[in-house]
Scaffold this motif. Structure first.
Motif, PDB file in Angstrom:
ATOM      1  N   ARG A  27     -56.128 -26.154 -60.706  1.00 42.99           N
ATOM      2  CA  ARG A  27     -55.670 -25.006 -59.938  1.00 42.99           C
ATOM      3  C   ARG A  27     -55.904 -23.728 -60.741  1.00 42.99           C
ATOM      4  O   ARG A  27     -55.661 -23.675 -61.952  1.00 42.99           O
ATOM      5  CB  ARG A  27     -54.181 -25.127 -59.628  1.00 42.99           C
ATOM      6  N   VAL A  28     -56.386 -22.710 -60.042  1.00 45.13           N
ATOM      7  CA  VAL A  28     -56.589 -21.413 -60.684  1.00 45.13           C
ATOM      8  C   VAL A  28     -55.949 -20.347 -59.815  1.00 45.13           C
ATOM      9  O   VAL A  28     -55.737 -20.527 -58.614  1.00 45.13           O
ATOM     10  CB  VAL A  28     -58.091 -21.109 -60.888  1.00 45.13           C
ATOM     11  N   GLY A  29     -55.662 -19.193 -60.423  1.00 43.71           N
ATOM     12  CA  GLY A  29     -55.065 -18.088 -59.679  1.00 43.71           C
ATOM     13  C   GLY A  29     -53.596 -18.341 -59.407  1.00 43.71           C
ATOM     14  O   GLY A  29     -53.000 -19.340 -59.819  1.00 43.71           O
TER      15      GLY A  29
ATOM     16  N   THR B 234     -57.976 -24.421 -55.575  1.00 47.58           N
ATOM     17  CA  THR B 234     -58.384 -25.574 -56.378  1.00 47.58           C
ATOM     18  C   THR B 234     -59.895 -25.514 -56.603  1.00 47.58           C
ATOM     19  O   THR B 234     -60.658 -25.342 -55.644  1.00 47.58           O
ATOM     20  CB  THR B 234     -58.025 -26.897 -55.681  1.00 47.58           C
ATOM     21  N   VAL B 235     -60.319 -25.630 -57.846  1.00 46.08           N
ATOM     22  CA  VAL B 235     -61.741 -25.661 -58.163  1.00 46.08           C
ATOM     23  C   VAL B 235     -62.064 -27.018 -58.787  1.00 46.08           C
ATOM     24  O   VAL B 235     -61.195 -27.691 -59.344  1.00 46.08           O
ATOM     25  CB  VAL B 235     -62.142 -24.521 -59.124  1.00 46.08           C
ATOM     26  N   THR B 236     -63.312 -27.392 -58.673  1.00 49.22           N
ATOM     27  CA  THR B 236     -63.762 -28.683 -59.201  1.00 49.22           C
ATOM     28  C   THR B 236     -64.799 -28.458 -60.284  1.00 49.22           C
ATOM     29  O   THR B 236     -65.809 -27.781 -60.054  1.00 49.22           O
ATOM     30  CB  THR B 236     -64.360 -29.551 -58.082  1.00 49.22           C
TER      31      THR B 236
END
Length: 223
Positions: free
Chosen positions: A45-47, A54-56
């Motif tokens: 999770r970012v931000g 969610t980024v991968t």
């Protein structure tokens, strides 16, 4: 239910043809060497707040290997024609029940001769085999994602047979368009084309839209 009403009144039984169609079948022993990359995903999770997402991230590792696989009875239709695209849907055929040719088997059936030569048939078979081997390689690489960088296949012990397989074929016309239906005469599998009634489909869409509007109106009225 979606068939045009006038189609249901047609007598199509006398348009069914019993026929043997020609096929090639190939056996091959394959040896495959591959080099690829295995991708492993990690989610984070970012931000924060409304910007949270969610980024991968994917990490890659080189994987190589080799394996052997035998292909038995890779089936290829040996004719063309308008009905040919329907026939793969009738597979699989129970080829373990094949018998040597005897003229009396053709009694009451038509029989077509092949127009796809053996070499062209093997091109088709090789495409099927290569697709299966690529699927094998993806599985052997493993991980969440796969990349194939190198794939070398050697074919050995290639053999073939010429088969005649029994089908029922039907062609019929409806409003100046031809439709085809095929039946596997061994397993009973059926596949074909058919017309649809635009009026019936339109009525169904209209009813669904009306129901949706009624539900929305009731919800709006209920506040």
């Amino acid at each position: 239910w979606f068939a045009p009403n006038d189609l249901k009144r047609k007598n199509l039984v006398d348009r069914i043809h019993r026929i043997y169609l020609p096929y090639w079948t190939f056996d091959a022993l394959t040896f495959t060497h591959f080099v690829g990359q295995r991708g492993t995903d990690r989610r984070r999770r970012v931000g924060s707040g409304r910007n949270a997402r969610t980024v991968t991230d994917t990490s890659w590792r080189t994987v190589s290997g080799k394996f052997q696989r035998f292909f038995d009875d890779v089936l290829c239709l040996a004719i063309g024609g308008e009905a040919a695209p329907l026939l793969p849907a009738l597979e699989p055929w129970p080829l373990n029940g094949l018998r040597p040719f005897r003229a009396e088997f053709l009694a009451g059936f038509q029989a077509r001769t092949y127009d796809t030569r053996l070499e062209a048939g093997f091109v088709d078979a090789r495409q099927r085999i290569d697709a299966a081997l690529r699927a094998d390689v993806h599985q052997r690489i493993g991980g969440d994602r796969q990349r194939i960088q190198q794939l070398d296949v050697r074919y050995d012990a290639i053999t073939y047979k010429h088969l005649l397989l029994p089908l029922w074929l039907m062609s019929y016309q409806h409003r100046d368009k031809t439709y085809h239906v095929a039946v596997n005469a061994v397993t009973g599998a059926v596949y074909g084309e058919r017309p649809y009634s635009a009026a019936k489909i339109g009525c169904l869409v209209a009813v669904l839209v009306a129901l949706i509007l009624i539900v929305l109106a009731l919800r709006w009225a209920a506040g």
